[in-house]
Design a protein around this motif. Structure first.
Motif, short mmCIF file in Angstrom:
data_model
loop_
_atom_site.label_atom_id
_atom_site.label_comp_id
_atom_site.label_asym_id
_atom_site.label_seq_id
_atom_site.Cartn_x
_atom_site.Cartn_y
_atom_site.Cartn_z
N LEU A 91 0.84 -1.20 0.00
CA LEU A 91 0.00 0.00 0.00
C LEU A 91 0.87 1.25 0.00
O LEU A 91 1.94 1.26 0.60
CB LEU A 91 -0.90 0.04 1.25
N ASP A 92 0.41 2.29 -0.65
CA ASP A 92 1.03 3.61 -0.57
C ASP A 92 0.19 4.44 0.38
O ASP A 92 -1.02 4.55 0.19
CB ASP A 92 1.06 4.29 -1.94
N TYR A 93 0.82 5.02 1.38
CA TYR A 93 0.09 5.78 2.40
C TYR A 93 0.27 7.28 2.21
O TYR A 93 1.32 7.74 1.80
CB TYR A 93 0.61 5.42 3.80
N SER A 94 -0.76 8.01 2.59
CA SER A 94 -0.65 9.46 2.71
C SER A 94 -0.21 9.76 4.15
O SER A 94 0.05 8.85 4.93
CB SER A 94 -2.00 10.12 2.43
N GLU A 95 -0.17 11.03 4.48
CA GLU A 95 0.07 11.40 5.88
C GLU A 95 -1.14 10.93 6.70
O GLU A 95 -2.27 10.98 6.21
CB GLU A 95 0.24 12.91 6.01
N PRO A 96 -0.93 10.50 7.94
CA PRO A 96 -2.06 10.07 8.77
C PRO A 96 -3.06 11.21 9.00
O PRO A 96 -2.66 12.37 9.12
CB PRO A 96 -1.41 9.67 10.09
N ILE A 97 -4.32 10.85 9.06
CA ILE A 97 -5.35 11.84 9.39
C ILE A 97 -5.88 11.65 10.80
O ILE A 97 -6.59 12.48 11.32
CB ILE A 97 -6.52 11.80 8.39
N LEU A 98 -5.53 10.51 11.42
CA LEU A 98 -6.06 10.19 12.74
C LEU A 98 -5.10 9.24 13.43
O LEU A 98 -4.62 8.29 12.82
CB LEU A 98 -7.43 9.53 12.60
N GLU A 99 -4.80 9.49 14.69
CA GLU A 99 -4.01 8.57 15.50
C GLU A 99 -4.88 8.11 16.65
O GLU A 99 -5.52 8.92 17.31
CB GLU A 99 -2.75 9.24 16.02
N MET A 100 -4.91 6.80 16.87
CA MET A 100 -5.76 6.23 17.91
C MET A 100 -4.94 5.28 18.78
O MET A 100 -4.83 4.10 18.46
CB MET A 100 -6.93 5.50 17.27
N PRO A 101 -4.35 5.79 19.86
CA PRO A 101 -3.61 4.88 20.74
C PRO A 101 -4.59 3.97 21.50
O PRO A 101 -5.66 4.41 21.90
CB PRO A 101 -2.88 5.82 21.68
N GLU A 102 -4.21 2.72 21.64
CA GLU A 102 -5.03 1.78 22.39
C GLU A 102 -4.18 1.18 23.50
O GLU A 102 -3.01 0.89 23.29
CB GLU A 102 -5.54 0.66 21.48
N MET A 103 -4.77 1.00 24.66
CA MET A 103 -4.08 0.41 25.79
C MET A 103 -4.97 -0.66 26.42
O MET A 103 -6.18 -0.48 26.50
CB MET A 103 -3.75 1.46 26.85
N ILE A 104 -4.33 -1.73 26.86
CA ILE A 104 -5.04 -2.78 27.57
C ILE A 104 -4.42 -2.87 28.96
O ILE A 104 -3.21 -2.99 29.10
CB ILE A 104 -4.91 -4.14 26.84
N PHE A 105 -5.25 -2.78 29.98
CA PHE A 105 -4.78 -2.83 31.35
C PHE A 105 -5.23 -4.15 31.98
O PHE A 105 -6.37 -4.54 31.82
CB PHE A 105 -5.35 -1.67 32.18
N VAL A 106 -4.30 -4.80 32.69
CA VAL A 106 -4.63 -6.04 33.42
C VAL A 106 -3.94 -5.98 34.78
O VAL A 106 -2.98 -5.26 34.98
CB VAL A 106 -4.19 -7.31 32.66
N ARG A 107 -4.43 -6.80 35.68
CA ARG A 107 -3.77 -6.94 36.98
C ARG A 107 -2.47 -7.71 36.78
O ARG A 107 -2.40 -8.59 35.93
CB ARG A 107 -4.68 -7.68 37.94
N PRO A 108 -1.43 -7.38 37.55
CA PRO A 108 -0.13 -8.04 37.35
C PRO A 108 -0.15 -9.55 37.56
O PRO A 108 0.66 -10.26 37.01
CB PRO A 108 0.80 -7.38 38.36
N ASP A 109 -1.12 -10.04 38.34
CA ASP A 109 -1.18 -11.49 38.60
C ASP A 109 -2.15 -12.23 37.69
O ASP A 109 -2.40 -13.42 37.87
CB ASP A 109 -1.55 -11.73 40.06
N GLN A 110 -2.69 -11.57 36.69
CA GLN A 110 -3.66 -12.20 35.80
C GLN A 110 -2.99 -12.51 34.46
O GLN A 110 -2.45 -11.63 33.82
CB GLN A 110 -4.87 -11.30 35.57
N PHE A 111 -3.04 -13.78 34.05
CA PHE A 111 -2.36 -14.21 32.83
C PHE A 111 -3.31 -14.68 31.75
O PHE A 111 -2.89 -15.07 30.68
CB PHE A 111 -1.36 -15.32 33.16
N ASP A 112 -4.60 -14.71 32.02
CA ASP A 112 -5.56 -15.15 31.00
C ASP A 112 -6.35 -13.99 30.48
O ASP A 112 -7.36 -14.06 29.92
CB ASP A 112 -6.48 -16.23 31.56
#
Length: 134
Positions: free
Chosen positions: A113-134
Motif C-alpha cells: 500500500l502507498d500511504y498518505s500522511e495520517p489523518i487520525l491517530e488512535m492509541p489503544e491500551m489494555i490494562f490487566v492486573r499483574p497477577d492475571q495471565f488469562d
C-alpha cells in the motif's frame, strides 16, 4: 496495573494512489475504465470513520474526506464496503477498488500500500492486573 500493549493505529487515506492513478486513468483508451470515477473500498463498522446507517448507507468522515479529494481532482468517488477487511484488500489487489480511505499503517501493509500522511491517530491500551495471565 501493567500496560500490556500500546498500539498506535494511524488511519491513512490513500490519496497518493489517487494522485498516481488519475493521470493514467485519464489517458487510458480502455473502454472498460471510466476515468471520471474511482472506487473507494472500506470496511463498514469503524465509527466515526465508517458506519452504516439503518438504510445500509456508508457514513463517516472517511467517505466524506474521500469525496472531497475526488472533487478536488475532478473525479467522482464510488464507495463499496464489506464487513470483512480481507475482502477490502482483495478488491484493491484485483483492481475492483482504486483506494482505501481507512487503512491503518503496518510495516507489512507498507509492502503493498502507498500511504498518505495520517489523518487520525488512535492509541489503544489494555490494562490487566499483574497477577492475571488469562
Amino acid at each position: 496495573m501493567k500496560i500490556v500493549s500500546r498500539f498506535k493505529i494511524c488511519i491513512s487515506i490513500i490519496f497518493l494512489l489517487i494522485a498516481f492513478l488519475t493521470p493514467s486513468l485519464l489517458r487510458s483508451q480502455n473502454s472498460n475504465i471510466n476515468p471520471s470515477i474511482l472506487t473507494d473500498a472500506s470496511s463498514n463498522n469503524f465509527p466515526p470513520v465508517n458506519l452504516l446507517n439503518q438504510d445500509g448507507e456508508l457514513l463517516g468522515f472517511g467517505p466524506d474526506l474521500a469525496d472531497a479529494v475526488g472533487r478536488a481532482v475532478g473525479v467522482e468517488i464510488r464507495h463499496v464496503h464489506s464487513p470483512h477487511w480481507n475482502q477490502v484488500l482483495q478488491w484493491l489487489d484485483s483492481g475492483e477498488a482504486d483506494l482505501i480511505h481507512d487503512a491503518g499503517y503496518t510495516k507489512e501493509r507498507e509492502t503493498f500500500l502507498d500511504y498518505s500522511e495520517p489523518i487520525l491517530e488512535m492509541p489503544e491500551m489494555i490494562f490487566v492486573r499483574p497477577d492475571q495471565f488469562d
